[in-house]
Design a protein around this motif. Sequence first.
Motif, mmCIF file in Angstrom:
data_model
loop_
_atom_site.group_PDB
_atom_site.id
_atom_site.type_symbol
_atom_site.label_atom_id
_atom_site.label_comp_id
_atom_site.label_asym_id
_atom_site.label_seq_id
_atom_site.Cartn_x
_atom_site.Cartn_y
_atom_site.Cartn_z
ATOM 1 N N PRO A 136 0.839 -1.203 0.000
ATOM 2 C CA PRO A 136 0.000 0.000 0.000
ATOM 3 C C PRO A 136 0.871 1.249 0.000
ATOM 4 O O PRO A 136 1.892 1.323 0.694
ATOM 5 N N HIS A 137 0.472 2.236 -0.790
ATOM 6 C CA HIS A 137 1.233 3.483 -0.835
ATOM 7 C C HIS A 137 0.296 4.630 -1.203
ATOM 8 O O HIS A 137 -0.772 4.412 -1.784
ATOM 9 N N PHE A 138 0.696 5.817 -0.858
ATOM 10 C CA PHE A 138 -0.091 7.015 -1.122
ATOM 11 C C PHE A 138 0.834 8.215 -1.075
ATOM 12 O O PHE A 138 1.983 8.117 -0.617
ATOM 13 N N GLU A 139 0.349 9.336 -1.567
ATOM 14 C CA GLU A 139 1.158 10.557 -1.578
ATOM 15 C C GLU A 139 0.618 11.567 -0.571
ATOM 16 O O GLU A 139 -0.596 11.678 -0.379
ATOM 17 N N VAL A 140 1.542 12.271 0.044
ATOM 18 C CA VAL A 140 1.207 13.279 1.051
ATOM 19 C C VAL A 140 1.983 14.558 0.746
ATOM 20 O O VAL A 140 3.188 14.498 0.487
ATOM 21 N N ARG A 141 1.293 15.689 0.758
ATOM 22 C CA ARG A 141 1.961 16.992 0.643
ATOM 23 C C ARG A 141 2.242 17.500 2.053
ATOM 24 O O ARG A 141 1.334 17.660 2.861
ATOM 25 N N LEU A 142 3.500 17.743 2.333
ATOM 26 C CA LEU A 142 3.911 18.098 3.679
ATOM 27 C C LEU A 142 3.455 19.498 4.075
ATOM 28 O O LEU A 142 3.514 20.438 3.274
ATOM 29 N N ASP A 143 3.030 19.614 5.324
ATOM 30 C CA ASP A 143 2.781 20.918 5.936
ATOM 31 C C ASP A 143 3.981 21.348 6.773
ATOM 32 O O ASP A 143 4.301 22.534 6.852
ATOM 33 N N ALA A 144 4.643 20.368 7.394
ATOM 34 C CA ALA A 144 5.849 20.618 8.189
ATOM 35 C C ALA A 144 6.516 19.277 8.453
ATOM 36 O O ALA A 144 5.871 18.232 8.411
ATOM 37 N N PHE A 145 7.827 19.321 8.699
ATOM 38 C CA PHE A 145 8.544 18.088 9.032
ATOM 39 C C PHE A 145 9.682 18.411 9.986
ATOM 40 O O PHE A 145 10.103 19.564 10.132
ATOM 41 N N GLU A 146 10.173 17.368 10.632
ATOM 42 C CA GLU A 146 11.265 17.508 11.583
ATOM 43 C C GLU A 146 12.222 16.338 11.429
ATOM 44 O O GLU A 146 11.812 15.174 11.488
ATOM 45 N N ILE A 147 13.504 16.660 11.199
ATOM 46 C CA ILE A 147 14.541 15.651 11.022
ATOM 47 C C ILE A 147 15.625 15.887 12.060
ATOM 48 O O ILE A 147 16.287 16.930 12.046
ATOM 49 N N GLU A 148 15.774 14.945 12.976
ATOM 50 C CA GLU A 148 16.782 15.035 14.038
ATOM 51 C C GLU A 148 16.681 16.362 14.786
ATOM 52 O O GLU A 148 17.684 17.033 15.049
ATOM 53 N N GLY A 149 15.463 16.750 15.090
ATOM 54 C CA GLY A 149 15.226 17.967 15.851
ATOM 55 C C GLY A 149 15.262 19.242 15.047
ATOM 56 O O GLY A 149 14.995 20.325 15.584
ATOM 57 N N VAL A 150 15.568 19.152 13.750
ATOM 58 C CA VAL A 150 15.631 20.342 12.890
ATOM 59 C C VAL A 150 14.324 20.445 12.111
ATOM 60 O O VAL A 150 13.999 19.555 11.315
ATOM 61 N N PRO A 151 13.547 21.516 12.317
ATOM 62 C CA PRO A 151 12.255 21.637 11.628
ATOM 63 C C PRO A 151 12.414 22.109 10.190
ATOM 64 O O PRO A 151 13.417 22.734 9.818
ATOM 65 N N GLY A 152 11.415 21.794 9.396
ATOM 66 C CA GLY A 152 11.379 22.234 8.008
ATOM 67 C C GLY A 152 9.975 22.639 7.622
ATOM 68 O O GLY A 152 8.994 22.292 8.296
ATOM 69 N N GLY A 153 9.848 23.379 6.530
ATOM 70 C CA GLY A 153 8.551 23.875 6.089
ATOM 71 C C GLY A 153 7.817 22.889 5.205
ATOM 72 O O GLY A 153 8.257 21.763 4.970
ATOM 73 N N GLY A 154 6.690 23.312 4.689
ATOM 74 C CA GLY A 154 5.856 22.458 3.863
ATOM 75 C C GLY A 154 6.008 22.755 2.385
ATOM 76 O O GLY A 154 6.791 23.605 1.969
ATOM 77 N N GLY A 155 5.238 22.021 1.601
ATOM 78 C CA GLY A 155 5.229 22.216 0.159
ATOM 79 C C GLY A 155 5.710 21.021 -0.623
ATOM 80 O O GLY A 155 5.274 20.787 -1.741
ATOM 81 N N ALA A 156 6.644 20.237 -0.047
ATOM 82 C CA ALA A 156 7.153 19.063 -0.744
ATOM 83 C C ALA A 156 6.174 17.905 -0.630
ATOM 84 O O ALA A 156 5.349 17.857 0.278
ATOM 85 N N SER A 157 6.274 16.961 -1.550
ATOM 86 C CA SER A 157 5.422 15.773 -1.537
ATOM 87 C C SER A 157 6.259 14.531 -1.285
ATOM 88 O O SER A 157 7.406 14.439 -1.732
ATOM 89 N N LEU A 158 5.682 13.577 -0.574
ATOM 90 C CA LEU A 158 6.333 12.308 -0.277
ATOM 91 C C LEU A 158 5.487 11.163 -0.800
ATOM 92 O O LEU A 158 4.258 11.209 -0.759
ATOM 93 N N LEU A 159 6.155 10.130 -1.297
ATOM 94 C CA LEU A 159 5.493 8.875 -1.634
ATOM 95 C C LEU A 159 5.645 7.972 -0.424
ATOM 96 O O LEU A 159 6.760 7.562 -0.073
ATOM 97 N N VAL A 160 4.542 7.666 0.234
ATOM 98 C CA VAL A 160 4.553 6.975 1.525
ATOM 99 C C VAL A 160 4.158 5.520 1.335
ATOM 100 O O VAL A 160 3.141 5.209 0.696
ATOM 101 N N PHE A 161 4.958 4.610 1.915
ATOM 102 C CA PHE A 161 4.667 3.183 1.888
ATOM 103 C C PHE A 161 4.259 2.752 3.293
ATOM 104 O O PHE A 161 5.008 2.940 4.249
ATOM 105 N N GLY A 162 3.086 2.165 3.412
ATOM 106 C CA GLY A 162 2.569 1.753 4.698
ATOM 107 C C GLY A 162 1.063 1.888 4.734
ATOM 108 O O GLY A 162 0.395 1.910 3.694
ATOM 109 N N HIS A 163 0.517 1.986 5.926
ATOM 110 C CA HIS A 163 -0.932 2.034 6.109
ATOM 111 C C HIS A 163 -1.359 3.329 6.791
ATOM 112 O O HIS A 163 -0.552 4.027 7.403
ATOM 113 N N LEU A 164 -2.636 3.595 6.671
ATOM 114 C CA LEU A 164 -3.263 4.720 7.341
ATOM 115 C C LEU A 164 -4.133 4.207 8.478
ATOM 116 O O LEU A 164 -4.826 3.197 8.331
#
Length: 282
Positions: A161-189
Amino acid sequence: MSGGSARDAVAGRGTELLPPRAAERLGMSDARLVPAACGAWGVAWLCVTYPESAWGFAVAGSVLALALLAGAIVARQRPATRVGGVLATLAVLCAAGGLVAVTAGAQLPVRAPAALLAASAEGASVRATGTLTTLVGESAVAEVGDDEGRGWSGAQLEEPPHFEVRLDAFEIEGVPGGGGASLLVFGHLSPAAEAGGAIPGIGSRVVLEGELGPAESGDSVAAMLFLEEPAQVVGAPGGLLGVTAGARDAFVEAAKELPGPGAQLLPGLSVGDTRLVTPELD
């Protein structure tokens, strides 16, 4: 009135009844924007395939457009030659390509943030919030309360199962980031308990956590995300998206009552919803 005059009058009257451009011949002047349109599409493809070169294409297109425009102005002073028209057409082509490249270059930090690309190359973990932008089927939805064992399980015999999500915000190792990018997500909802088991629709807000992976160059997504646990649906679609989601769900429920395998295909052909299509029929 003589026979010739009568025939001429009838012919003239018939011409007036035709559409305005029916009697005109198609000249080369009618196709002057075709090279510019083709050039713009070509530059758009290059900018998508080689996004890091977008600003270079923009500079090159601008310089060439100015040079060709100057040449066209000089050539116009010589009425005996048609070089001016050719140079002007090429100038429009380069200007259109330059504008496309500027747009692609300006949107690149939003579509593919450098921090997200670097993290995906390293396989870093990310926690993010975003909006669902694709339809999902029943196989992508975990049961309510099932928050374990329905994430990404590695090797799969069937397409996961996979789906696409447009990010509103993200955090990598405590460093925040903004939205706008899209991710192809593998997994379940994992839908909210109050949703009553309804399949999340386009526009649903989700919270995700998992491991990033690089996407192929030219993809519509910035990176791939392999969920560690089901993504939590924290908000239903609102506004017009909510109305269309309800109408689509009602159509799918009605299609379930129809006989034969064709009922499984009807929602997909009508509204792009393939949740009823079984693996055997697919």
